[in-house]
Design a protein around this motif. Structure first.
Motif, mmCIF file in Angstrom:
data_model
loop_
_atom_site.group_PDB
_atom_site.id
_atom_site.type_symbol
_atom_site.label_atom_id
_atom_site.label_comp_id
_atom_site.label_asym_id
_atom_site.label_seq_id
_atom_site.Cartn_x
_atom_site.Cartn_y
_atom_site.Cartn_z
ATOM 1 N N GLU A 93 4.522 -38.743 -70.108
ATOM 2 C CA GLU A 93 4.840 -37.843 -68.995
ATOM 3 C C GLU A 93 5.561 -38.599 -67.879
ATOM 4 O OE1 GLU A 93 2.272 -35.779 -65.491
ATOM 5 O OE2 GLU A 93 1.467 -35.548 -67.514
ATOM 6 N N PHE A 94 5.072 -39.788 -67.562
ATOM 7 C CA PHE A 94 5.687 -40.587 -66.501
ATOM 8 C C PHE A 94 7.103 -41.007 -66.880
ATOM 9 C CE2 PHE A 94 6.530 -44.781 -64.557
ATOM 10 C CZ PHE A 94 6.539 -44.398 -63.221
ATOM 11 N N ALA A 95 7.285 -41.454 -68.112
ATOM 12 C CA ALA A 95 8.612 -41.895 -68.557
ATOM 13 C C ALA A 95 9.620 -40.749 -68.455
ATOM 14 C CB ALA A 95 8.546 -42.420 -69.987
ATOM 15 N N LYS A 96 9.246 -39.569 -68.897
ATOM 16 C CA LYS A 96 10.139 -38.410 -68.831
ATOM 17 C C LYS A 96 10.467 -38.068 -67.376
ATOM 18 C CE LYS A 96 10.562 -33.569 -69.993
ATOM 19 N NZ LYS A 96 9.843 -32.332 -70.165
ATOM 20 N N SER A 97 9.455 -38.052 -66.545
ATOM 21 C CA SER A 97 9.646 -37.726 -65.134
ATOM 22 C C SER A 97 10.557 -38.741 -64.453
ATOM 23 C CB SER A 97 8.280 -37.681 -64.436
ATOM 24 O OG SER A 97 8.444 -37.562 -63.051
ATOM 25 N N GLN A 98 10.368 -40.016 -64.726
ATOM 26 C CA GLN A 98 11.181 -41.049 -64.081
ATOM 27 C C GLN A 98 12.636 -41.004 -64.525
ATOM 28 O OE1 GLN A 98 9.399 -41.567 -61.333
ATOM 29 N NE2 GLN A 98 10.365 -43.546 -61.373
ATOM 30 N N VAL A 99 12.873 -40.707 -65.799
ATOM 31 C CA VAL A 99 14.265 -40.589 -66.266
ATOM 32 C C VAL A 99 14.955 -39.469 -65.503
ATOM 33 C CG1 VAL A 99 15.695 -39.890 -68.232
ATOM 34 C CG2 VAL A 99 13.924 -41.617 -68.540
ATOM 35 N N GLU A 100 14.277 -38.332 -65.350
ATOM 36 C CA GLU A 100 14.850 -37.203 -64.616
ATOM 37 C C GLU A 100 15.073 -37.564 -63.146
ATOM 38 O OE1 GLU A 100 12.029 -34.066 -65.330
ATOM 39 O OE2 GLU A 100 12.628 -33.862 -67.425
ATOM 40 N N THR A 101 14.071 -38.188 -62.533
ATOM 41 C CA THR A 101 14.159 -38.546 -61.119
ATOM 42 C C THR A 101 15.272 -39.559 -60.877
ATOM 43 O OG1 THR A 101 11.820 -38.077 -60.740
ATOM 44 C CG2 THR A 101 12.887 -39.569 -59.193
ATOM 45 N N LEU A 102 15.328 -40.606 -61.689
ATOM 46 C CA LEU A 102 16.349 -41.638 -61.501
ATOM 47 C C LEU A 102 17.754 -41.083 -61.728
ATOM 48 C CD1 LEU A 102 14.511 -44.685 -63.100
ATOM 49 C CD2 LEU A 102 14.886 -44.233 -60.668
ATOM 50 N N SER A 103 17.909 -40.170 -62.679
ATOM 51 C CA SER A 103 19.220 -39.540 -62.909
ATOM 52 C C SER A 103 19.642 -38.743 -61.688
ATOM 53 C CB SER A 103 19.165 -38.615 -64.130
ATOM 54 O OG SER A 103 18.952 -39.351 -65.300
ATOM 55 N N LYS A 104 18.720 -37.971 -61.129
ATOM 56 C CA LYS A 104 19.011 -37.174 -59.933
ATOM 57 C C LYS A 104 19.367 -38.092 -58.762
ATOM 58 C CE LYS A 104 16.930 -33.987 -56.669
ATOM 59 N NZ LYS A 104 15.683 -33.657 -56.032
ATOM 60 N N GLN A 105 18.600 -39.155 -58.583
ATOM 61 C CA GLN A 105 18.862 -40.079 -57.481
ATOM 62 C C GLN A 105 20.218 -40.758 -57.637
ATOM 63 O OE1 GLN A 105 15.354 -42.535 -57.603
ATOM 64 N NE2 GLN A 105 14.144 -41.083 -56.399
ATOM 65 N N ALA A 106 20.566 -41.126 -58.859
ATOM 66 C CA ALA A 106 21.865 -41.765 -59.095
ATOM 67 C C ALA A 106 23.001 -40.805 -58.767
ATOM 68 C CB ALA A 106 21.963 -42.240 -60.548
ATOM 69 N N ARG A 107 22.846 -39.535 -59.146
ATOM 70 C CA ARG A 107 23.885 -38.539 -58.816
ATOM 71 C C ARG A 107 24.015 -38.391 -57.297
ATOM 72 N NH1 ARG A 107 21.395 -35.800 -63.057
ATOM 73 N NH2 ARG A 107 20.269 -34.449 -61.596
ATOM 74 N N GLU A 108 22.879 -38.321 -56.600
ATOM 75 C CA GLU A 108 22.912 -38.175 -55.144
ATOM 76 C C GLU A 108 23.557 -39.391 -54.482
ATOM 77 O OE1 GLU A 108 19.164 -36.968 -53.366
ATOM 78 O OE2 GLU A 108 18.785 -35.626 -55.044
ATOM 79 N N MET A 109 23.216 -40.584 -54.941
ATOM 80 C CA MET A 109 23.816 -41.792 -54.363
ATOM 81 C C MET A 109 25.315 -41.825 -54.643
ATOM 82 S SD MET A 109 21.558 -43.506 -52.677
ATOM 83 C CE MET A 109 21.968 -45.231 -52.589
ATOM 84 N N GLY A 110 25.723 -41.431 -55.838
ATOM 85 C CA GLY A 110 27.142 -41.380 -56.175
ATOM 86 C C GLY A 110 27.890 -40.397 -55.292
ATOM 87 N N ALA A 111 27.276 -39.248 -55.053
ATOM 88 C CA ALA A 111 27.906 -38.241 -54.189
ATOM 89 C C ALA A 111 28.029 -38.778 -52.763
ATOM 90 C CB ALA A 111 27.092 -36.949 -54.214
ATOM 91 N N MET A 112 26.996 -39.452 -52.263
ATOM 92 C CA MET A 112 27.051 -40.016 -50.906
ATOM 93 C C MET A 112 28.133 -41.084 -50.812
ATOM 94 S SD MET A 112 23.196 -40.383 -49.476
ATOM 95 C CE MET A 112 22.174 -40.315 -50.916
ATOM 96 N N ALA A 113 28.203 -41.939 -51.823
ATOM 97 C CA ALA A 113 29.217 -42.998 -51.822
ATOM 98 C C ALA A 113 30.616 -42.387 -51.876
ATOM 99 C CB ALA A 113 28.998 -43.941 -52.995
ATOM 100 N N GLY A 114 30.774 -41.320 -52.657
ATOM 101 C CA GLY A 114 32.066 -40.639 -52.739
ATOM 102 C C GLY A 114 32.478 -40.038 -51.411
ATOM 103 N N ARG A 115 31.529 -39.430 -50.704
ATOM 104 C CA ARG A 115 31.836 -38.866 -49.390
ATOM 105 C C ARG A 115 32.235 -39.973 -48.410
ATOM 106 N NH1 ARG A 115 27.390 -35.497 -50.737
ATOM 107 N NH2 ARG A 115 25.953 -36.796 -49.547
ATOM 108 N N GLY A 116 31.579 -41.128 -48.537
ATOM 109 C CA GLY A 116 31.916 -42.262 -47.668
ATOM 110 C C GLY A 116 33.310 -42.783 -47.943
ATOM 111 N N ALA A 117 33.704 -42.835 -49.208
ATOM 112 C CA ALA A 117 35.041 -43.304 -49.580
ATOM 113 C C ALA A 117 36.090 -42.314 -49.096
ATOM 114 C CB ALA A 117 35.129 -43.490 -51.089
ATOM 115 N N ASP A 118 35.781 -41.019 -49.197
ATOM 116 C CA ASP A 118 36.719 -40.001 -48.720
ATOM 117 C C ASP A 118 36.904 -40.093 -47.209
ATOM 118 O OD1 ASP A 118 37.006 -39.068 -51.288
ATOM 119 O OD2 ASP A 118 35.620 -37.367 -51.057
ATOM 120 N N ALA A 119 35.830 -40.393 -46.495
ATOM 121 C CA ALA A 119 35.884 -40.463 -45.032
ATOM 122 C C ALA A 119 36.742 -41.645 -44.571
ATOM 123 C CB ALA A 119 34.484 -40.569 -44.463
ATOM 124 N N LYS A 120 36.779 -42.723 -45.365
ATOM 125 C CA LYS A 120 37.545 -43.916 -44.991
ATOM 126 C C LYS A 120 39.036 -43.738 -45.225
ATOM 127 C CE LYS A 120 33.722 -47.053 -45.871
ATOM 128 N NZ LYS A 120 33.181 -48.054 -46.761
#
Length: 121
Positions: A93-120
């Motif tokens: 259960e933990f392994a499944k949950s962490q894979v989902e959570t880490l994938s979501k977090q990676a997408r969010e960080m990528g989106a934030m980094a993309g917005r930062g690059a666009d702003a520059k």
């Protein structure tokens, strides 16, 4: 007494492990508090050009806190398991949950980094 071929984790061992996990959780909470204070100190000294960096750094600390909280909860559930079967179910259960959570977090960080690059640009 456990059925033949079935191993039960002694109560004393679970209690000791539970106390250890709780002590580690408290130590980590102190670390997170210090990290937030440091993040706030940096934020108060930074100018507008560093706004996205502060946002990303704050999100990274929040994600680390979220992941560590999930890990401590997982560890507490593990040490309270009464059988190997329960332990394996908790792990799956933990392994499944962490894979989902880490994938979501990676997408969010990528989106934030993309917005930062666009702003520059």
């Amino acid at each position: 007494m456990a059925a033949p071929g079935k191993y039960e984790i002694p109560n004393e061992m679970r209690d000791f492990a539970d106390q250890s996990v709780e002590q580690a959780r408290k130590a980590f909470e102190g670390f997170v508090e210090a990290a937030y204070k440091a993040s706030n100190a940096v934020e108060s000294q930074a100018d507008a050009a560093q706004g996205n960096f502060r946002h990303v750094a704050g999100a990274a600390v929040a994600f680390a806190e979220q992941n560590m909280t999930a890990s401590f909860t997982y560890a507490q559930r593990l040490v309270r398991a009464k059988s190997l079967e329960e332990l394996m179910a908790i792990q799956a259960e933990f392994a499944k949950s962490q894979v989902e959570t880490l994938s979501k977090q990676a997408r969010e960080m990528g989106a934030m980094a993309g917005r930062g690059a666009d702003a520059k640009s």
